[in-house]
Design an enzyme around this catalytic site. Sequence first.
Site, PDB file in Angstrom:
ATOM      1  N   GLY A  47      14.646 123.907  18.351  1.00  0.00           N
ATOM      2  CA  GLY A  47      15.945 124.582  18.324  1.00  0.00           C
ATOM      3  C   GLY A  47      15.850 126.174  18.319  1.00  0.00           C
ATOM      4  N   GLU A 102      14.884 129.011  11.316  1.00  0.00           N
ATOM      5  CA  GLU A 102      15.702 127.970  11.617  1.00  0.00           C
ATOM      6  C   GLU A 102      16.802 128.119  12.530  1.00  0.00           C
ATOM      7  OE1 GLU A 102      15.555 124.785  11.760  1.00  0.00           O
ATOM      8  OE2 GLU A 102      14.951 123.930   9.946  1.00  0.00           O
ATOM      9  N   ASP A 103      17.356 127.108  13.481  1.00  0.00           N
ATOM     10  CA  ASP A 103      18.349 127.173  14.257  1.00  0.00           C
ATOM     11  C   ASP A 103      19.807 126.907  13.325  1.00  0.00           C
ATOM     12  OD1 ASP A 103      17.687 124.381  13.731  1.00  0.00           O
ATOM     13  OD2 ASP A 103      18.069 123.889  15.805  1.00  0.00           O
ATOM     14  N   ASP A 106      22.049 122.182   7.724  1.00  0.00           N
ATOM     15  CA  ASP A 106      23.066 121.429   7.657  1.00  0.00           C
ATOM     16  C   ASP A 106      23.131 120.763   6.268  1.00  0.00           C
ATOM     17  OD1 ASP A 106      25.260 120.194   8.733  1.00  0.00           O
ATOM     18  OD2 ASP A 106      24.135 118.285   9.420  1.00  0.00           O
ATOM     19  N   PHE A 155      30.203 119.702  15.287  1.00  0.00           N
ATOM     20  CA  PHE A 155      28.861 119.748  16.092  1.00  0.00           C
ATOM     21  C   PHE A 155      28.942 120.909  17.358  1.00  0.00           C
ATOM     22  CE2 PHE A 155      25.706 118.418  18.968  1.00  0.00           C
ATOM     23  CZ  PHE A 155      24.555 117.761  18.170  1.00  0.00           C
ATOM     24  N   ARG A 168      20.524 123.540  25.501  1.00  0.00           N
ATOM     25  CA  ARG A 168      19.932 124.588  24.645  1.00  0.00           C
ATOM     26  C   ARG A 168      20.157 126.172  25.156  1.00  0.00           C
ATOM     27  NH1 ARG A 168      16.802 122.006  20.599  1.00  0.00           N
ATOM     28  NH2 ARG A 168      15.935 119.927  21.072  1.00  0.00           N
TER      29      ARG A 168
HETATM   30  P1  IMP Z   1      19.580 119.106   8.184  1.00  0.00           P
HETATM   31  O1  IMP Z   1      18.177 118.545   7.447  1.00  0.00           O
HETATM   32  O2  IMP Z   1      20.550 118.192   8.070  1.00  0.00           O
HETATM   33  O3  IMP Z   1      19.564 120.496   7.469  1.00  0.00           O
HETATM   34  O4  IMP Z   1      19.211 119.141   9.608  1.00  0.00           O
HETATM   35  C1  IMP Z   1      18.985 120.348  10.281  1.00  0.00           C
HETATM   36  C2  IMP Z   1      18.897 119.744  11.578  1.00  0.00           C
HETATM   37  O5  IMP Z   1      19.705 118.772  12.381  1.00  0.00           O
HETATM   38  C3  IMP Z   1      18.702 121.149  12.685  1.00  0.00           C
HETATM   39  O6  IMP Z   1      17.686 121.739  12.535  1.00  0.00           O
HETATM   40  C4  IMP Z   1      19.248 120.583  14.279  1.00  0.00           C
HETATM   41  O7  IMP Z   1      17.931 120.149  14.687  1.00  0.00           O
HETATM   42  C5  IMP Z   1      20.057 119.352  13.818  1.00  0.00           C
HETATM   43  N1  IMP Z   1      21.654 119.664  13.831  1.00  0.00           N
HETATM   44  C6  IMP Z   1      22.420 119.751  12.782  1.00  0.00           C
HETATM   45  N2  IMP Z   1      23.538 120.001  13.062  1.00  0.00           N
HETATM   46  C7  IMP Z   1      23.695 120.297  14.434  1.00  0.00           C
HETATM   47  C8  IMP Z   1      24.706 120.587  15.629  1.00  0.00           C
HETATM   48  O8  IMP Z   1      25.786 120.873  15.168  1.00  0.00           O
HETATM   49  N3  IMP Z   1      24.079 120.805  16.693  1.00  0.00           N
HETATM   50  C9  IMP Z   1      22.724 120.616  17.156  1.00  0.00           C
HETATM   51  N4  IMP Z   1      21.806 120.264  16.219  1.00  0.00           N
HETATM   52  C10 IMP Z   1      22.215 120.010  14.834  1.00  0.00           C
HETATM   53 MG    MG Z   2      15.992 122.447  13.633  1.00  0.00          MG
END
Ligand code: IMP
Ligand code: MG
Length: 181
Positions: A47, A102-103, A106, A155, A168
């Site tokens: 990402g 990071e992308d 969340d 999302f 992407r």
């Molecule tokens: P976390 O561990 O919940 O912070 O997860 C983050 C990861 O979940 C990111 O690196 C993304 O790969 C994925 N992710 C979370 N939200 C989205 C979204 O809205 N679109 C696409 N990927 C997401």
């Molecule tokens: Mg990611």
Amino acid sequence: MSGALIPGIERILFTEEQIDARIREVAAEISQRYAGRTLTLIGVLKGSVFFLTALARHIEVPVKIDFLGISSFSNKSGSPGVVRIAKDLDESIEGEDVLLVEDIVDTGFTLRYLLQTLAGRTPNSLSVCTFLDRNSRRIVQVPVDFRCFEIPDRFVVGFGLDSNQLYRNLGYVAVMKHEKT
Ligand code: IMP
Ligand code: MG
């Protein structure tokens, strides 16, 4: 793909122009913070690739680039946040000034795991730069040093972010019509 709208998208959250302008601002902050040093950017596959390359082109200190691949899954009891490294860094980061790119942050589970893992390798410094931040869904508290955009609890796809590996390569960030979270 740059400007073309695709089916399944509800609305554009950030245009290519807005993204470019904001990345330049954040790159300027980073350049100032690391003035006189060499910075190692670590991208989390896949990402962050689009963001990392765009950011790196506007950073004005010397940069090295490396990538980590991770897989995250739920454990047996169904709780999220189990992360493991699927592709490790090519180089040692011992003594380096590291900026983890990071992308999106969340829940924070992925970032917490990565920070713990990387900190164990004794870099000189370890900071975080994220393209998107969805702070409203945070479960574990993690430090975010640089962020481009705060986003609502929807999302999103584009500029590196995928839905089932698609979208992407969109130049913009958009909210999907059907929620996938
Ligand atoms: P976390 O561990 O919940 O912070 O997860 C983050 C990861 O979940 C990111 O690196 C993304 O790969 C994925 N992710 C979370 N939200 C989205 C979204 O809205 N679109 C696409 N990927 C997401
Ligand atoms: Mg990611």
